[in-house]
Every structure is written in structure tokens, then in C-alpha cells.
Design a protein around this motif. Structure first.
Motif, PDB file in Angstrom:
ATOM      1  N   ILE A  61       0.973  -1.215  -0.220  1.00 44.81           N
ATOM      2  CA  ILE A  61      -0.017   0.102   0.160  1.00 44.81           C
ATOM      3  C   ILE A  61       0.862   1.420  -0.139  1.00 44.81           C
ATOM      4  CG2 ILE A  61      -1.780   1.181   1.445  1.00 44.81           C
ATOM      5  CD1 ILE A  61      -2.460  -1.566   2.655  1.00 44.81           C
ATOM      6  N   ASN A  62       0.374   2.226  -0.706  1.00 45.96           N
ATOM      7  CA  ASN A  62       1.177   3.602  -0.643  1.00 45.96           C
ATOM      8  C   ASN A  62       1.134   4.296   0.495  1.00 45.96           C
ATOM      9  OD1 ASN A  62       2.893   5.610  -1.429  1.00 45.96           O
ATOM     10  ND2 ASN A  62       1.003   6.602  -2.965  1.00 45.96           N
ATOM     11  N   ASP A  63       1.635   3.824   1.548  1.00 45.54           N
ATOM     12  CA  ASP A  63       1.382   4.372   2.932  1.00 45.54           C
ATOM     13  C   ASP A  63       2.818   3.831   3.860  1.00 45.54           C
ATOM     14  OD1 ASP A  63       0.328   5.377   5.244  1.00 45.54           O
ATOM     15  OD2 ASP A  63      -1.798   5.076   4.491  1.00 45.54           O
ATOM     16  N   ASN A  64       2.703   4.321   5.106  1.00 46.56           N
ATOM     17  CA  ASN A  64       3.713   3.859   6.108  1.00 46.56           C
ATOM     18  C   ASN A  64       3.786   2.382   6.442  1.00 46.56           C
ATOM     19  OD1 ASN A  64       2.038   3.724   8.270  1.00 46.56           O
ATOM     20  ND2 ASN A  64       1.879   5.637   8.523  1.00 46.56           N
ATOM     21  N   PHE A  65       4.822   1.934   7.094  1.00 43.35           N
ATOM     22  CA  PHE A  65       5.094   0.774   7.638  1.00 43.35           C
ATOM     23  C   PHE A  65       4.026   0.111   8.609  1.00 43.35           C
ATOM     24  CE2 PHE A  65       9.111   1.777   5.806  1.00 43.35           C
ATOM     25  CZ  PHE A  65       9.547   0.452   4.980  1.00 43.35           C
ATOM     26  N   TYR A  66       3.536   1.226   9.396  1.00 45.25           N
ATOM     27  CA  TYR A  66       2.483   0.600  10.342  1.00 45.25           C
ATOM     28  C   TYR A  66       1.259  -0.016   9.352  1.00 45.25           C
ATOM     29  CZ  TYR A  66       4.814   2.894  14.171  1.00 45.25           C
ATOM     30  OH  TYR A  66       5.747   3.280  15.355  1.00 45.25           O
ATOM     31  N   ILE A  67       0.861   1.028   8.509  1.00 49.73           N
ATOM     32  CA  ILE A  67      -0.418   0.504   7.754  1.00 49.73           C
ATOM     33  C   ILE A  67      -0.313  -0.806   6.900  1.00 49.73           C
ATOM     34  CG2 ILE A  67      -1.992   1.194   6.000  1.00 49.73           C
ATOM     35  CD1 ILE A  67      -2.249   2.909   8.682  1.00 49.73           C
ATOM     36  N   ASN A  68       1.033  -0.898   6.463  1.00 51.74           N
ATOM     37  CA  ASN A  68       1.270  -2.000   5.459  1.00 51.74           C
ATOM     38  C   ASN A  68       1.338  -3.118   6.157  1.00 51.74           C
ATOM     39  OD1 ASN A  68       2.215  -1.583   2.496  1.00 51.74           O
ATOM     40  ND2 ASN A  68       2.458   0.389   3.396  1.00 51.74           N
ATOM     41  N   ILE A  69       2.032  -3.189   7.445  1.00 50.00           N
ATOM     42  CA  ILE A  69       2.239  -4.269   8.400  1.00 50.00           C
ATOM     43  C   ILE A  69       0.860  -4.926   9.014  1.00 50.00           C
ATOM     44  CG2 ILE A  69       2.982  -5.201  10.340  1.00 50.00           C
ATOM     45  CD1 ILE A  69       5.693  -3.804   9.503  1.00 50.00           C
ATOM     46  N   SER A  70      -0.048  -4.033   9.709  1.00 45.61           N
ATOM     47  CA  SER A  70      -1.219  -4.007  10.233  1.00 45.61           C
ATOM     48  C   SER A  70      -2.376  -4.057   9.077  1.00 45.61           C
ATOM     49  CB  SER A  70      -1.610  -2.970  11.169  1.00 45.61           C
ATOM     50  OG  SER A  70      -1.648  -1.890  10.581  1.00 45.61           O
ATOM     51  N   LEU A  71      -2.598  -3.462   8.086  1.00 39.52           N
ATOM     52  CA  LEU A  71      -3.400  -3.297   7.449  1.00 39.52           C
ATOM     53  C   LEU A  71      -4.769  -2.565   7.937  1.00 39.52           C
ATOM     54  CD1 LEU A  71      -3.373  -6.827   5.281  1.00 39.52           C
ATOM     55  CD2 LEU A  71      -2.554  -4.401   4.644  1.00 39.52           C
ATOM     56  N   THR A  72      -4.506  -1.809   8.988  1.00 40.61           N
ATOM     57  CA  THR A  72      -5.586  -1.104   9.493  1.00 40.61           C
ATOM     58  C   THR A  72      -4.944   0.041   9.953  1.00 40.61           C
ATOM     59  OG1 THR A  72      -7.202  -1.117  11.209  1.00 40.61           O
ATOM     60  CG2 THR A  72      -5.129  -2.285  11.700  1.00 40.61           C
ATOM     61  N   ASP A  73      -6.016   1.343  10.064  1.00 38.46           N
ATOM     62  CA  ASP A  73      -5.735   2.480  10.509  1.00 38.46           C
ATOM     63  C   ASP A  73      -5.821   2.358  11.984  1.00 38.46           C
ATOM     64  OD1 ASP A  73      -5.683   3.853   8.141  1.00 38.46           O
ATOM     65  OD2 ASP A  73      -7.644   4.137   8.044  1.00 38.46           O
ATOM     66  N   THR A 110       6.881   6.439   4.350  1.00 35.35           N
ATOM     67  CA  THR A 110       6.222   5.918   3.171  1.00 35.35           C
ATOM     68  C   THR A 110       6.717   5.103   2.317  1.00 35.35           C
ATOM     69  OG1 THR A 110       4.884   8.064   3.270  1.00 35.35           O
ATOM     70  CG2 THR A 110       4.496   6.722   1.229  1.00 35.35           C
ATOM     71  N   ILE A 111       6.046   4.034   2.057  1.00 37.01           N
ATOM     72  CA  ILE A 111       6.510   3.062   0.866  1.00 37.01           C
ATOM     73  C   ILE A 111       5.637   3.239  -0.317  1.00 37.01           C
ATOM     74  CG2 ILE A 111       6.605   0.443   0.520  1.00 37.01           C
ATOM     75  CD1 ILE A 111       6.233  -0.113   3.395  1.00 37.01           C
ATOM     76  N   ASN A 112       6.690   3.589  -1.434  1.00 39.61           N
ATOM     77  CA  ASN A 112       6.003   3.663  -2.808  1.00 39.61           C
ATOM     78  C   ASN A 112       5.218   2.584  -3.078  1.00 39.61           C
ATOM     79  OD1 ASN A 112       7.890   5.996  -2.599  1.00 39.61           O
ATOM     80  ND2 ASN A 112       9.403   5.087  -4.116  1.00 39.61           N
ATOM     81  N   GLU A 113       4.264   3.036  -4.222  1.00 36.86           N
ATOM     82  CA  GLU A 113       3.302   2.082  -4.751  1.00 36.86           C
ATOM     83  C   GLU A 113       4.100   1.117  -5.067  1.00 36.86           C
ATOM     84  OE1 GLU A 113      -0.394   1.995  -7.783  1.00 36.86           O
ATOM     85  OE2 GLU A 113       0.707   3.955  -7.148  1.00 36.86           O
ATOM     86  N   SER A 114       3.423  -0.371  -4.804  1.00 37.98           N
ATOM     87  CA  SER A 114       4.200  -1.435  -5.414  1.00 37.98           C
ATOM     88  C   SER A 114       5.512  -1.923  -4.563  1.00 37.98           C
ATOM     89  CB  SER A 114       4.337  -1.547  -6.942  1.00 37.98           C
ATOM     90  OG  SER A 114       3.099  -1.541  -7.437  1.00 37.98           O
ATOM     91  N   GLY A 115       5.790  -1.109  -4.011  1.00 37.72           N
ATOM     92  CA  GLY A 115       7.305  -1.160  -2.868  1.00 37.72           C
ATOM     93  C   GLY A 115       8.497  -0.933  -3.856  1.00 37.72           C
ATOM     94  N   LYS A 116       8.345  -0.017  -4.895  1.00 40.09           N
ATOM     95  CA  LYS A 116       9.386   0.210  -5.812  1.00 40.09           C
ATOM     96  C   LYS A 116      10.777   0.785  -5.002  1.00 40.09           C
ATOM     97  CE  LYS A 116       6.483   1.289  -9.765  1.00 40.09           C
ATOM     98  NZ  LYS A 116       6.110   2.259 -10.454  1.00 40.09           N
ATOM     99  N   ASN A 117      10.784   1.390  -3.827  1.00 40.34           N
ATOM    100  CA  ASN A 117      11.756   1.837  -3.090  1.00 40.34           C
ATOM    101  C   ASN A 117      12.118   0.656  -2.010  1.00 40.34           C
ATOM    102  OD1 ASN A 117       9.212   2.233  -1.316  1.00 40.34           O
ATOM    103  ND2 ASN A 117      10.223   3.956  -0.367  1.00 40.34           N
ATOM    104  N   LEU A 118      11.676  -0.589  -2.400  1.00 39.40           N
ATOM    105  CA  LEU A 118      12.184  -1.686  -1.307  1.00 39.40           C
ATOM    106  C   LEU A 118      12.833  -2.776  -2.336  1.00 39.40           C
ATOM    107  CD1 LEU A 118       9.161  -1.954   1.066  1.00 39.40           C
ATOM    108  CD2 LEU A 118      11.371  -0.823   1.533  1.00 39.40           C
ATOM    109  N   SER A 119      13.626  -3.556  -1.678  1.00 40.05           N
ATOM    110  CA  SER A 119      14.170  -4.883  -2.215  1.00 40.05           C
ATOM    111  C   SER A 119      12.965  -5.961  -2.077  1.00 40.05           C
ATOM    112  CB  SER A 119      15.527  -5.292  -1.521  1.00 40.05           C
ATOM    113  OG  SER A 119      15.163  -5.943  -0.493  1.00 40.05           O
ATOM    114  N   GLY A 120      13.379  -6.926  -3.000  1.00 36.75           N
ATOM    115  CA  GLY A 120      12.370  -8.155  -2.990  1.00 36.75           C
ATOM    116  C   GLY A 120      12.253  -8.789  -1.587  1.00 36.75           C
ATOM    117  N   GLY A 121      13.427  -8.848  -0.926  1.00 37.51           N
ATOM    118  CA  GLY A 121      13.675  -9.675   0.467  1.00 37.51           C
ATOM    119  C   GLY A 121      12.861  -8.664   1.205  1.00 37.51           C
TER     120      GLY A 121
END
Length: 197
Positions: free
Chosen positions: A73-85, A115-126
């Protein structure tokens, strides 16, 4: 693929491997175990309880699922890990530490608020796979299914992820569905699938 007379016993707090080539029936079996697909014959028993369509939501709440593709999700790590506000910071941090992504997140300027970019483009596959593991752990499931979750990773990154799963198998049931077992150091049981058998 159609599964032919499959019978699998999985013990609590074991780590098991389901291995087979592409098209052997691994994903179908994964979908049935996770409750995403209802078998036309036979039963799925969880602690001797028959899991049926009416129980699907209850059953899926006991499972953490890490797929080959981890939606970001194009949001922060809290949201991406928990999937909730309405997340619990402590639970997010604990899940990230077990998934061995906490040190990376903590090194960022805004830490978990980065913030994680959409599709995780600023992260590695691992890193994306570790977010997937942390996400699965956030709800503290009894069972974790790792469905081809490392098929696109290099062997070194894959081994690090499986070493993490070794730690988790002390108090969780781990089911790893894969087409290769070179980097898996220990397991309690394995099943080989070929043409749905």
C-alpha cells in the motif's frame, strides 16, 4: 489442478514442506488448507473440527498467509504491516522484529512512519517478503502458510527468510509450499506432489 485422494496430517508447532514442480497441485492444496477453496470431496479437520464454508472466516483468522506476491500500500510501514488505521504500535514492532525487518525500518529517517512507494518500488524483494511475514504475524496466527513466497528471491535472501521461520516454528505451525528445498535447513515432515497426487 485436481487433487487426487490427498491425505495430509500436520501436527501442531511443526514445520512442514509441500514440494513439487509448477502445476503439481501445490497452490490448489494451499487454497484448500487456507479455506480459500472448498474441496468437492473429503474434509479439512482442525483439532478434529470439520471446517466448512460457514466456518471459513473463523478458520482464516487462525492463519497467516504469505503469498508469492505481497501487495504493498502506498502508505507507511504501520499501515502496510497491520492493514488497518487502528493499529497497535507495539504489535507492529514485535512482528517486524521477528520478521527481521525492524532494523531496516528503524534506519529510515521517519522510521515506521516512512512511506512505501506504490508496489514497493523503494524496497528490495527480500524487504517486501519480510513485510509480508510481519503482516502475517501481526494477528498472531496459529498457522502460517508460506506459499511460494521466495520463488523470485536469490538463495541467500531465501535462506535468511527460512532461518526466520525456524524461530517461528517453536510456537506456530509453519507450512512452506515451494518448488525448491535447497535453503531449508530443518523440517518435521515433507510431502511431494506430482500431478495432483
Amino acid at each position: 489442478i485436481i487433487l487426487d485422494n490427498i491425505s495430509v496430517d500436520i501436527n501442531k508447532n511443526n514445520k512442514i514442506i509441500i514440494v513439487g514442480k509448477t502445476g503439481s497441485g501445490k497452490s490448489t492444496l494451499s487454497d484448500i488448507i487456507s479455506g480459500h477453496l472448498k474441496p468437492t470431496k473429503g474434509k479439512i479437520l482442525f483439532d478434529d473440527e470439520d471446517i466448512n464454508a460457514d466456518d471459513a472466516y473463523k478458520w482464516q483468522n487462525t492463519i497467516g498467509y504469505v503469498s508469492q506476491t505481497v501487495p504493498i500500500i502506498n502508505d507507511n510501514f504501520y499501515i502496510n504491516i497491520s492493514l488497518t488505521d487502528n493499529f497497535e504500535k507495539e504489535k507492529v514492532h514485535a512482528a517486524a522484529k521477528i520478521a527481521e525487518i525492524d532494523s531496516f525500518i528503524s534506519s529510515l529517517k521517519e522510521n515506521y512512519n516512512s512511506t512505501i512507494n506504490e508496489s514497493g518500488k523503494n524496497l528490495s524483494g527480500g524487504q517486501i517478503q519480510r513485510i509480508g511475514i510481519a503482516r502475517a504475524l501481526y494477528q498472531n496466527p496459529q498457522i502460517i502458510i508460506f506459499d511460494e513466497g521466495t520463488s523470485n528471491l536469490d538463495l541467500i535472501t531465501e535462506k535468511k527468510i527460512f532461518d526466520t521461520l525456524d524461530k517461528l516454528s517453536k510456537d506456530k505451525t509453519i507450512i512452506i509450499i515451494t518448488h525448491r528445498i535447497e535453503t531449508i535447513s530443518s523440517l518435521d515432515k515433507y510431502f511431494i506432489l506430482k500431478n495432483g497426487k
